[in-house]
Design a protein around this motif. Structure first.
Motif, PDB file in Angstrom:
ATOM      1  N   UNK A   1       0.837  -1.193   0.000  1.00  0.00           N
ATOM      2  CA  UNK A   1       0.000   0.000   0.000  1.00  0.00           C
ATOM      3  C   UNK A   1       0.877   1.250   0.000  1.00  0.00           C
ATOM      4  N   UNK A   2       0.522   2.214  -0.833  1.00  0.00           N
ATOM      5  CA  UNK A   2       1.349   3.407  -0.991  1.00  0.00           C
ATOM      6  C   UNK A   2       1.381   4.275   0.269  1.00  0.00           C
ATOM      7  N   UNK A   3       0.301   4.268   1.033  1.00  0.00           N
ATOM      8  CA  UNK A   3       0.185   5.181   2.174  1.00  0.00           C
ATOM      9  C   UNK A   3       0.463   4.531   3.522  1.00  0.00           C
ATOM     10  N   UNK A   4       0.386   3.195   3.589  1.00  0.00           N
ATOM     11  CA  UNK A   4       0.624   2.477   4.850  1.00  0.00           C
ATOM     12  C   UNK A   4       1.714   1.443   4.595  1.00  0.00           C
ATOM     13  N   UNK A   5       2.960   1.761   4.873  1.00  0.00           N
ATOM     14  CA  UNK A   5       4.098   0.927   4.472  1.00  0.00           C
ATOM     15  C   UNK A   5       4.074  -0.497   5.034  1.00  0.00           C
ATOM     16  N   UNK A   6       3.441  -0.713   6.197  1.00  0.00           N
ATOM     17  CA  UNK A   6       3.477  -2.050   6.802  1.00  0.00           C
ATOM     18  C   UNK A   6       2.297  -2.912   6.382  1.00  0.00           C
ATOM     19  N   UNK A   7       1.589  -2.510   5.319  1.00  0.00           N
ATOM     20  CA  UNK A   7       0.426  -3.270   4.867  1.00  0.00           C
ATOM     21  C   UNK A   7       0.517  -3.590   3.375  1.00  0.00           C
ATOM     22  N   UNK A   8      -0.002  -4.753   3.013  1.00  0.00           N
ATOM     23  CA  UNK A   8      -0.240  -5.054   1.612  1.00  0.00           C
ATOM     24  C   UNK A   8      -1.703  -4.742   1.305  1.00  0.00           C
ATOM     25  N   UNK A   9      -1.966  -4.372   0.066  1.00  0.00           N
ATOM     26  CA  UNK A   9      -3.324  -4.026  -0.348  1.00  0.00           C
ATOM     27  C   UNK A   9      -3.903  -5.107  -1.257  1.00  0.00           C
ATOM     28  N   UNK A  10      -5.060  -5.632  -0.878  1.00  0.00           N
ATOM     29  CA  UNK A  10      -5.773  -6.594  -1.714  1.00  0.00           C
ATOM     30  C   UNK A  10      -6.491  -5.838  -2.820  1.00  0.00           C
ATOM     31  N   UNK A  11      -6.303  -6.286  -4.054  1.00  0.00           N
ATOM     32  CA  UNK A  11      -6.886  -5.597  -5.194  1.00  0.00           C
ATOM     33  C   UNK A  11      -7.467  -6.604  -6.190  1.00  0.00           C
ATOM     34  N   UNK A  12      -8.378  -6.108  -7.009  1.00  0.00           N
ATOM     35  CA  UNK A  12      -8.904  -6.813  -8.194  1.00  0.00           C
ATOM     36  C   UNK A  12      -9.561  -8.155  -7.881  1.00  0.00           C
ATOM     37  N   UNK A  13     -10.147  -8.294  -6.692  1.00  0.00           N
ATOM     38  CA  UNK A  13     -10.861  -9.532  -6.372  1.00  0.00           C
ATOM     39  C   UNK A  13     -12.140  -9.612  -7.192  1.00  0.00           C
ATOM     40  N   UNK A  14     -12.283 -10.685  -7.941  1.00  0.00           N
ATOM     41  CA  UNK A  14     -13.484 -10.881  -8.744  1.00  0.00           C
ATOM     42  C   UNK A  14     -13.659 -12.363  -9.025  1.00  0.00           C
ATOM     43  N   UNK A  15     -14.910 -12.813  -8.996  1.00  0.00           N
ATOM     44  CA  UNK A  15     -15.241 -14.200  -9.299  1.00  0.00           C
ATOM     45  C   UNK A  15     -16.390 -14.203 -10.299  1.00  0.00           C
ATOM     46  N   UNK A  16     -16.258 -14.999 -11.326  1.00  0.00           N
ATOM     47  CA  UNK A  16     -17.322 -15.094 -12.328  1.00  0.00           C
ATOM     48  C   UNK A  16     -18.612 -15.569 -11.662  1.00  0.00           C
ATOM     49  N   UNK A  17     -19.734 -14.989 -12.088  1.00  0.00           N
ATOM     50  CA  UNK A  17     -21.017 -15.282 -11.456  1.00  0.00           C
ATOM     51  C   UNK A  17     -21.309 -16.784 -11.391  1.00  0.00           C
TER      52      UNK A  17
END
Length: 224
Positions: A127-143
């Motif tokens: 994460x750009x603003x919180x150095x000690x965290x990873x950011x989960x992104x683009x979670x998607x599951x086909x219907x």
């Protein structure tokens, strides 16, 4: 989950990933339009327009047609906003997944494969603003593959990856209209820590909020 495989992204997954993202985002257009209609500003504009035209024209036809056109225009505005976001996302990272996620030690992009088709995906990076965290992104599951625990498995994959890399927590952002996603994250132990409006004039007018969620992890870093 027995019939699907979670694996790291390959370059030949690119088009299927973008298609999955497009389908997922398009599903939020109806709920975003309903959200727009619930806003006091929208209701005031529609009511004032209807009453003004009804008073001046002495006819129901003109105000009804005008309000109908305003509703159609409002829905097109929502569609335009989502199309703009999709195009921005393509340029930001989905056109360059290999460069953005697969070369760094602390970032990754996974897909869920079923019979040669990508039916789910998730990614993470610092994460750009919180150095000690990873950011989960683009979670998607086909219907067609929802309700099988795929999204939960992807969330756990990101949490395990984050813990292995020694980061303190996983952060993610979701919107006010993504209620199913909010329920999923809260079920997985995420806590809502912040609500804010996108810094965009249309988003502010529509009161389109984002929620920040955080999942704190027990550190497993070597030497700690």
């Amino acid at each position: 989950m027995a019939a699907v495989q979670i694996r790291k992204y390959r370059d030949d997954d690119g088009e299927m990933v973008k298609e999955l993202f497009l389908l997922g985002m398009s599903e939020h257009v109806p709920s975003s339009f309903v959200h727009l209609l619930k806003q006091p500003l929208t209701q005031m504009v529609l009511m004032c327009t209807f009453c003004a035209l009804l008073t001046s024209s002495k006819s129901f036809l003109l105000p009804i047609l005008t309000v109908t056109l305003l509703l159609a225009a409002a829905r097109q505005l929502v569609v335009y906003q989502f199309k703009s976001y999709i195009e921005t996302s393509y340029k930001q990272d989905l056109n360059t997944i290999g460069e953005t996620y697969m070369k760094g030690e602390d970032s990754c992009f996974w897909v869920v494969e079923n019979e040669g088709q990508v039916v789910g995906m998730v990614a993470c990076l610092p994460n750009e603003n919180v150095p000690d965290c990873l950011e989960l992104k683009r979670l998607s599951v086909r219907r067609s593959h929802r309700g099988r625990g795929v999204a939960k498995a992807l969330c756990r994959r990101v949490a395990d990856f984050t813990r292995e890399r020694g980061y303190a927590a996983v952060l993610l952002y979701t919107s006010v209209v993504q209620t199913d996603a909010q329920k999923l994250y809260e079920h997985m132990g995420y806590k809502k820590v912040r609500e804010f409006v996108i810094p965009d004039i249309v988003a502010k007018l529509l009161n389109f909020s984002l929620f920040e969620y955080r999942l704190d992890l027990q550190k497993d870093k070597k030497g700690n």
